[in-house]
Design an enzyme around this catalytic site. Structure first.
Site, PDB file in Angstrom:
ATOM      1  N   VAL A  60      28.146 103.540  69.646  1.00  0.00           N
ATOM      2  CA  VAL A  60      27.491 104.281  68.635  1.00  0.00           C
ATOM      3  C   VAL A  60      28.063 103.499  67.220  1.00  0.00           C
ATOM      4  O   VAL A  60      27.994 104.179  66.015  1.00  0.00           O
ATOM      5  CB  VAL A  60      28.523 105.079  68.903  1.00  0.00           C
ATOM      6  CG1 VAL A  60      27.679 106.897  69.776  1.00  0.00           C
ATOM      7  CG2 VAL A  60      29.747 105.369  68.039  1.00  0.00           C
ATOM      8  N   TYR A  61      28.887 102.859  66.847  1.00  0.00           N
ATOM      9  CA  TYR A  61      29.573 101.835  65.299  1.00  0.00           C
ATOM     10  C   TYR A  61      27.804 101.760  65.010  1.00  0.00           C
ATOM     11  O   TYR A  61      27.490 100.128  65.457  1.00  0.00           O
ATOM     12  CB  TYR A  61      30.507 101.349  66.001  1.00  0.00           C
ATOM     13  CG  TYR A  61      32.036 101.834  66.457  1.00  0.00           C
ATOM     14  CD1 TYR A  61      32.467 102.923  66.488  1.00  0.00           C
ATOM     15  CD2 TYR A  61      33.021 100.873  66.469  1.00  0.00           C
ATOM     16  CE1 TYR A  61      32.958 103.171  67.060  1.00  0.00           C
ATOM     17  CE2 TYR A  61      34.023 101.312  67.628  1.00  0.00           C
ATOM     18  CZ  TYR A  61      34.410 102.484  67.609  1.00  0.00           C
ATOM     19  OH  TYR A  61      35.470 102.893  67.625  1.00  0.00           O
TER      20      TYR A  61
END
Length: 322
Positions: A60-61
């Site tokens: 998700v970064y």
């Protein structure tokens, strides 16, 4: 650089792990303070040149662009077998049904997406980013076991949860003959020590490697209490982690750093490195000096009096970071 075993595994990791949430396309995801690829690469190279072999990111970064940047940077070394790449699964990657979580579908899908972005055949450490209350634990653990047996993952780890949940997961894996969690990546630093109540003792008892995230408390331990940064002004998640009473701890760090003539970051990280349960903190670096400070902290031996001064102002916190 010092190297230690990752928990009770045979894997050697540097005592500093480079946290890679700071690297990613600023226009993607929710972290507008991230560094673009051209600004990230010098810091990643500095870590490599300093002996860091452990790199932590997540799907998700920055909407997957952190994995892409890390993948390209590490591939350029040609030393994949010497590197330890960790990533995570759980967060929502796309709208609609099955866009996140820890279902079998999500895990089997997201590991392939992460491998593609990282440009590698396997991940050394695959971590569940949080506990998923909407998926049966057995489903999650069996899926993680299957990606290990498929050769896509070498070890598995967990992140912020209650000790009873982690204990249940360890027991369930053992009871079913599934791959066991090797690590716990939890919220632990001088400003947030609630993990000392149960989680750290559980990890020591079970031979689990502890990888604290936010070891510098989102930078609060490195500057005056009322100072801000571009990240602190836009980091909504971080705004709820700490409280006004923490200022006294920050001031204690400043006093000891001034007396020793070293940066505050070295004092805060030296305290964390001295904790017997800790394997390697996840250090986020946006400047090359941050790498130097993290490594230098390993050589700082705090006295008992200094440790007592750092710990004395601490006040209990509500659970934060889950």
């Amino acid at each position: 650089m010092e190297y230690v075993k990752l928990g009770s595994t045979g894997l050697d990791v540097s005592r500093v792990c480079l946290g890679c949430m700071s690297y990613g396309d600023p226009g993607r995801g929710s972290h507008e303070w991230t560094l673009s690829e051209d600004k990230s690469l010098p810091i990643i190279r500095k870590a490599l040149d300093s002996g860091v072999n452990f790199f932590d990111t997540a799907n998700v970064y920055s909407d997957g662009t952190s994995e892409e940047i890390i993948g390209r940077a590490l591939a350029a070394t040609g030393n994949r077998d010497e590197l330890v790449i960790a990533t995570k699964v759980f967060g929502t990657m796309r709208p609609g049904p099955n866009g996140g979580g820890l279902s079998r579908k999500a895990i089997l899908s997201e590991i392939d997406h992460s491998l593609r972005r990282l440009g590698t055949d396997y991940v050394d450490l695959y971590q569940i980013h949080r506990w998923d209350p909407n998926t049966p634990l057995e489903e999650t653990l069996e899926a993680l076991h299957d990606v290990v047996k498929a050769g896509k993952v070498r070890y598995i780890g967990a992140s912020s949860m209650f000790a009873w949940q982690f204990s249940k997961a360890l027991y369930t894996s053992q009871a079913n003959g599934w791959t066991r969690f090797a690590t716990m990546q939890n919220h632990y630093n001088l400003l947030y020590r609630e993990e000392e109540r149960e989680m750290l003792s559980l990890c020591q008892d079970q031979g689990i490697g502890v990888l604290p995230w936010s070891p510098l408390a989102r930078g609060r331990l490195t500057r005056n209490w009322d100072a801000t940064s571009s990240r602190s002004e836009t980091d909504e998640f971080g705004k709820g982690l700490y409280q006004a009473g923490d200022q006294e701890v920050v001031e204690a760090v400043a006093r000891i750093a001034a007396a020793r003539g070293i940066p505050r970051a070295q004092v805060a990280l030296a305290w964390l490195a001295s904790r017997p349960a800790v394997t390697a903190p996840i250090v986020g670096a946006t400047k090359q000096q941050h790498i130097d400070d993290a490594i230098a902290a390993l050589e700082v031996e705090l006295t008992d009096a200094e440790i007592a001064e750092l710990e004395a102002p601490y006040t209990p916190h509500a659970v934060a970071g889950f």
